[in-house]
Design a protein around this motif. Structure first.
Motif, PDB file in Angstrom:
ATOM      1  N   VAL A  88       0.845  -1.114   0.137  1.00 27.57           N
ATOM      2  CA  VAL A  88      -0.001   0.108   0.011  1.00 27.57           C
ATOM      3  C   VAL A  88       1.000   1.334   0.048  1.00 27.57           C
ATOM      4  CG1 VAL A  88      -1.733   1.214   1.460  1.00 27.57           C
ATOM      5  CG2 VAL A  88      -2.152  -1.269   0.947  1.00 27.57           C
ATOM      6  N   ILE A  89       1.858   1.201   0.795  1.00 28.65           N
ATOM      7  CA  ILE A  89       2.747   2.329   0.959  1.00 28.65           C
ATOM      8  C   ILE A  89       3.413   2.999  -0.481  1.00 28.65           C
ATOM      9  CG2 ILE A  89       5.012   3.446   1.699  1.00 28.65           C
ATOM     10  CD1 ILE A  89       2.513   2.825   3.928  1.00 28.65           C
ATOM     11  N   ASP A  90       3.809   2.028  -1.010  1.00 34.16           N
ATOM     12  CA  ASP A  90       4.283   2.299  -2.478  1.00 34.16           C
ATOM     13  C   ASP A  90       3.227   2.122  -3.743  1.00 34.16           C
ATOM     14  OD1 ASP A  90       7.006   2.678  -1.599  1.00 34.16           O
ATOM     15  OD2 ASP A  90       7.207   0.507  -1.536  1.00 34.16           O
ATOM     16  N   GLY A  91       2.054   1.943  -3.473  1.00 39.42           N
ATOM     17  CA  GLY A  91       0.955   1.847  -4.201  1.00 39.42           C
ATOM     18  C   GLY A  91       0.284   3.246  -4.324  1.00 39.42           C
ATOM     19  N   GLU A  92      -0.914   3.465  -4.657  1.00 42.23           N
ATOM     20  CA  GLU A  92      -1.587   4.363  -4.965  1.00 42.23           C
ATOM     21  C   GLU A  92      -2.761   4.612  -3.993  1.00 42.23           C
ATOM     22  OE1 GLU A  92      -0.923   7.243  -6.835  1.00 42.23           O
ATOM     23  OE2 GLU A  92       0.827   6.310  -7.785  1.00 42.23           O
ATOM     24  N   ALA A  93      -2.799   4.725  -2.775  1.00 41.06           N
ATOM     25  CA  ALA A  93      -3.678   4.930  -2.001  1.00 41.06           C
ATOM     26  C   ALA A  93      -4.807   6.002  -2.099  1.00 41.06           C
ATOM     27  CB  ALA A  93      -3.135   5.327  -0.345  1.00 41.06           C
ATOM     28  N   GLU A  94      -4.351   6.821  -3.029  1.00 38.79           N
ATOM     29  CA  GLU A  94      -5.433   8.115  -3.568  1.00 38.79           C
ATOM     30  C   GLU A  94      -6.446   7.072  -4.306  1.00 38.79           C
ATOM     31  OE1 GLU A  94      -1.835  10.303  -2.691  1.00 38.79           O
ATOM     32  OE2 GLU A  94      -2.604   8.510  -3.765  1.00 38.79           O
ATOM     33  N   LEU A  95      -6.535   6.138  -4.726  1.00 37.48           N
ATOM     34  CA  LEU A  95      -7.684   5.480  -5.526  1.00 37.48           C
ATOM     35  C   LEU A  95      -8.512   4.861  -4.563  1.00 37.48           C
ATOM     36  CD1 LEU A  95      -5.280   2.840  -7.586  1.00 37.48           C
ATOM     37  CD2 LEU A  95      -6.441   4.867  -8.680  1.00 37.48           C
ATOM     38  N   LEU A  96      -8.390   4.986  -3.433  1.00 36.03           N
ATOM     39  CA  LEU A  96      -9.368   4.794  -2.559  1.00 36.03           C
ATOM     40  C   LEU A  96     -10.449   6.142  -2.152  1.00 36.03           C
ATOM     41  CD1 LEU A  96      -7.660   2.894   0.224  1.00 36.03           C
ATOM     42  CD2 LEU A  96      -9.124   1.924  -1.221  1.00 36.03           C
ATOM     43  N   ALA A  97     -10.227   7.093  -2.602  1.00 37.36           N
ATOM     44  CA  ALA A  97     -11.050   8.137  -2.612  1.00 37.36           C
ATOM     45  C   ALA A  97     -12.182   8.076  -3.317  1.00 37.36           C
ATOM     46  CB  ALA A  97     -10.180   9.566  -3.254  1.00 37.36           C
ATOM     47  N   GLY A  98     -13.281   8.258  -2.610  1.00 31.04           N
ATOM     48  CA  GLY A  98     -14.587   8.084  -3.111  1.00 31.04           C
ATOM     49  C   GLY A  98     -15.238   6.678  -2.792  1.00 31.04           C
ATOM     50  N   PHE A  99     -14.531   5.913  -2.197  1.00 29.23           N
ATOM     51  CA  PHE A  99     -15.104   4.672  -1.884  1.00 29.23           C
ATOM     52  C   PHE A  99     -16.175   4.714  -0.696  1.00 29.23           C
ATOM     53  CE2 PHE A  99     -15.308   0.993   1.263  1.00 29.23           C
ATOM     54  CZ  PHE A  99     -15.282  -0.095   0.367  1.00 29.23           C
ATOM     55  N   GLU A 100     -17.235   4.029  -0.972  1.00 28.48           N
ATOM     56  CA  GLU A 100     -18.590   4.359  -0.162  1.00 28.48           C
ATOM     57  C   GLU A 100     -18.688   3.138   0.568  1.00 28.48           C
ATOM     58  OE1 GLU A 100     -20.637   6.547  -0.155  1.00 28.48           O
ATOM     59  OE2 GLU A 100     -20.744   7.691  -2.166  1.00 28.48           O
ATOM     60  N   PHE A 101     -18.521   3.135   2.163  1.00 27.08           N
ATOM     61  CA  PHE A 101     -18.672   2.043   2.929  1.00 27.08           C
ATOM     62  C   PHE A 101     -19.955   1.606   3.018  1.00 27.08           C
ATOM     63  CE2 PHE A 101     -15.032   4.505   4.305  1.00 27.08           C
ATOM     64  CZ  PHE A 101     -13.922   3.662   4.688  1.00 27.08           C
ATOM     65  N   ASN A 102     -21.040   2.129   2.524  1.00 26.89           N
ATOM     66  CA  ASN A 102     -22.336   1.692   2.592  1.00 26.89           C
ATOM     67  C   ASN A 102     -23.022   1.819   1.311  1.00 26.89           C
ATOM     68  OD1 ASN A 102     -24.836   0.541   3.297  1.00 26.89           O
ATOM     69  ND2 ASN A 102     -25.213   2.308   5.027  1.00 26.89           N
ATOM     70  N   ILE A 103     -23.074   0.641   0.610  1.00 24.16           N
ATOM     71  CA  ILE A 103     -23.875   0.732  -0.633  1.00 24.16           C
ATOM     72  C   ILE A 103     -25.278   1.032  -0.585  1.00 24.16           C
ATOM     73  CG2 ILE A 103     -22.056  -0.246  -1.937  1.00 24.16           C
ATOM     74  CD1 ILE A 103     -23.722  -3.059  -1.995  1.00 24.16           C
ATOM     75  N   ARG A 104     -25.744   0.686   0.436  1.00 25.33           N
ATOM     76  CA  ARG A 104     -27.349   0.711   0.711  1.00 25.33           C
ATOM     77  C   ARG A 104     -27.837   2.330   0.943  1.00 25.33           C
ATOM     78  NH1 ARG A 104     -28.058  -3.381   5.607  1.00 25.33           N
ATOM     79  NH2 ARG A 104     -26.178  -2.118   6.303  1.00 25.33           N
ATOM     80  N   GLY A 105     -26.573   3.100   1.294  1.00 23.66           N
ATOM     81  CA  GLY A 105     -26.827   4.579   1.595  1.00 23.66           C
ATOM     82  C   GLY A 105     -25.652   5.176   1.075  1.00 23.66           C
ATOM     83  N   LYS A 106     -25.651   5.828  -0.187  1.00 26.87           N
ATOM     84  CA  LYS A 106     -24.518   6.139  -0.466  1.00 26.87           C
ATOM     85  C   LYS A 106     -24.114   7.738  -0.160  1.00 26.87           C
ATOM     86  CE  LYS A 106     -23.490   2.977  -4.211  1.00 26.87           C
ATOM     87  NZ  LYS A 106     -23.078   3.086  -5.779  1.00 26.87           N
ATOM     88  N   LEU A 107     -23.154   8.393   0.068  1.00 27.68           N
ATOM     89  CA  LEU A 107     -22.890   9.903   0.323  1.00 27.68           C
ATOM     90  C   LEU A 107     -23.062  10.545  -0.883  1.00 27.68           C
ATOM     91  CD1 LEU A 107     -22.290  11.825   2.605  1.00 27.68           C
ATOM     92  CD2 LEU A 107     -19.897  12.002   1.677  1.00 27.68           C
ATOM     93  N   GLY A 108     -22.897  10.147  -1.964  1.00 29.37           N
ATOM     94  CA  GLY A 108     -22.985  10.652  -3.172  1.00 29.37           C
ATOM     95  C   GLY A 108     -24.113  10.776  -3.673  1.00 29.37           C
ATOM     96  N   THR A 109     -25.159  10.095  -3.166  1.00 31.31           N
ATOM     97  CA  THR A 109     -26.794  10.132  -3.451  1.00 31.31           C
ATOM     98  C   THR A 109     -27.461  10.725  -2.351  1.00 31.31           C
ATOM     99  OG1 THR A 109     -27.156   7.839  -3.238  1.00 31.31           O
ATOM    100  CG2 THR A 109     -26.660   8.408  -5.492  1.00 31.31           C
ATOM    101  N   SER A 110     -26.831  11.218  -1.178  1.00 38.97           N
ATOM    102  CA  SER A 110     -27.477  11.484   0.088  1.00 38.97           C
ATOM    103  C   SER A 110     -27.342  12.886   0.384  1.00 38.97           C
ATOM    104  CB  SER A 110     -27.074  10.609   1.261  1.00 38.97           C
ATOM    105  OG  SER A 110     -27.384   9.310   1.259  1.00 38.97           O
ATOM    106  N   LEU A 111     -26.027  13.329   0.330  1.00 37.79           N
ATOM    107  CA  LEU A 111     -25.428  14.838   0.531  1.00 37.79           C
ATOM    108  C   LEU A 111     -25.524  15.527  -0.600  1.00 37.79           C
ATOM    109  CD1 LEU A 111     -24.986  16.859   2.639  1.00 37.79           C
ATOM    110  CD2 LEU A 111     -22.576  16.086   2.679  1.00 37.79           C
ATOM    111  N   PHE A 112     -26.270  16.490  -0.934  1.00 39.21           N
ATOM    112  CA  PHE A 112     -26.177  17.329  -2.151  1.00 39.21           C
ATOM    113  C   PHE A 112     -25.732  18.809  -1.890  1.00 39.21           C
ATOM    114  CE2 PHE A 112     -28.774  13.893  -3.597  1.00 39.21           C
ATOM    115  CZ  PHE A 112     -27.924  13.588  -4.759  1.00 39.21           C
TER     116      PHE A 112
END
Length: 252
Positions: free
Chosen positions: A107-131
């Motif tokens: 992970v250290i030498d990988g691209e941790a930034e790829l985790l940006a946007g990860f939704e921990f709850n697919i039943r209630g996503k931040l992207g479709t809850s907070l506008f």
């Protein structure tokens, strides 16, 4: 894999068939088989398998570290398959490591930034809850991971599940040392606020970690929904639809 039918459900191994139960799919059965572990661990033909296994294990441990670090905000905001989804993303992060050989990537030498946007709850996503527009930022120099949300009208800018009367906005900033498996984390939360048509005050949350850190930093943002009954606040449906997502990630 086959489903067990009938009144009596079996568990264990019988006649080369393993019977077991999962929380999602119920009672299942599968035939025991596969290659001996000793051969996989020593046969040159399985070198790629050993490399993949090493990296998958590393991804699993990294995902667990992140989940543990964010537990205070994650405990009421995750779906049942979140851990496996996160491990899969960690594999992608590790595979982006261009420094180490296959099997030794991390992970250290990988691209941790790829985790940006990860939704921990697919039943209630931040992207479709907070506008409501918000600004999420990571300042490595000061160690401040911040979320700023200008005043907004909750009923217009938060899509809440049926039964919601109140909500609160939560965030957490985590600094994770994946090599030594230690972390620093701070979390923030607003008061429990009414979900109505009255404009809020501005929200400003600062989560402090180590200044000038050289470790990956993660900023999570989420919402918890409540229902008021007889002047008491209850977590709505045990938090089944609470969204939480990684809104900023900074690797090295």
């Amino acid at each position: 894999m086959a489903r067990q039918k009938g009144i009596i459900k079996l568990k264990g191994t019988l006649g080369g068939i393993t019977f077991y139960k999962t929380s999602l799919d119920g009672h299942l059965a599968r035939e025991k088989g596969g290659i001996e572990k000793s051969r996989i661990m020593s046969d040159p033909a399985f070198q790629r398998t050993r490399e993949n296994g090493a990296e998958f294990g590393r991804a699993g441990r990294a995902g667990k570290m992140l989940r543990t670090a964010l537990r205070a905000v994650l405990i009421n905001s995750a779906d049942s398959r979140m851990a496996s989804r996160l491990t899969k993303m960690m594999v992608t992060v590790i595979q982006a490591d261009l420094v180490n050989e296959r099997g030794l990537r991390n992970v250290i030498d990988g691209e941790a930034e790829l985790l940006a946007g990860f939704e921990f709850n697919i039943r209630g996503k931040l992207g479709t809850s907070l506008f409501a527009p918000y600004t999420a930022a990571i300042d490595r120099v000061t160690g401040e991971l911040t979320v700023d949300i200008p005043p907004f009208i909750p009923a217009n800018m938060i899509v809440a599940p049926s039964g919601t009367t109140h909500y609160k906005i939560i965030s957490a900033g985590a600094e994770i040392d994946f090599e030594n498996e230690v972390f620093t984390v701070t979390d923030s939360a607003t008061a429990i606020l009414p979900w109505d048509a009255v404009a809020t005050v501005a929200v400003a949350q600062t989560n402090q970690v180590t200044a000038a850190s050289t470790k990956p930093l993660f900023l999570a943002l989420g919402i918890e929904f409540y229902q008021e009954v007889n002047a008491q606040m209850y977590s709505l449906k045990n938090g089944a639809f609470n969204p939480l997502a990684l809104v900023q990630v900074s690797g090295l």
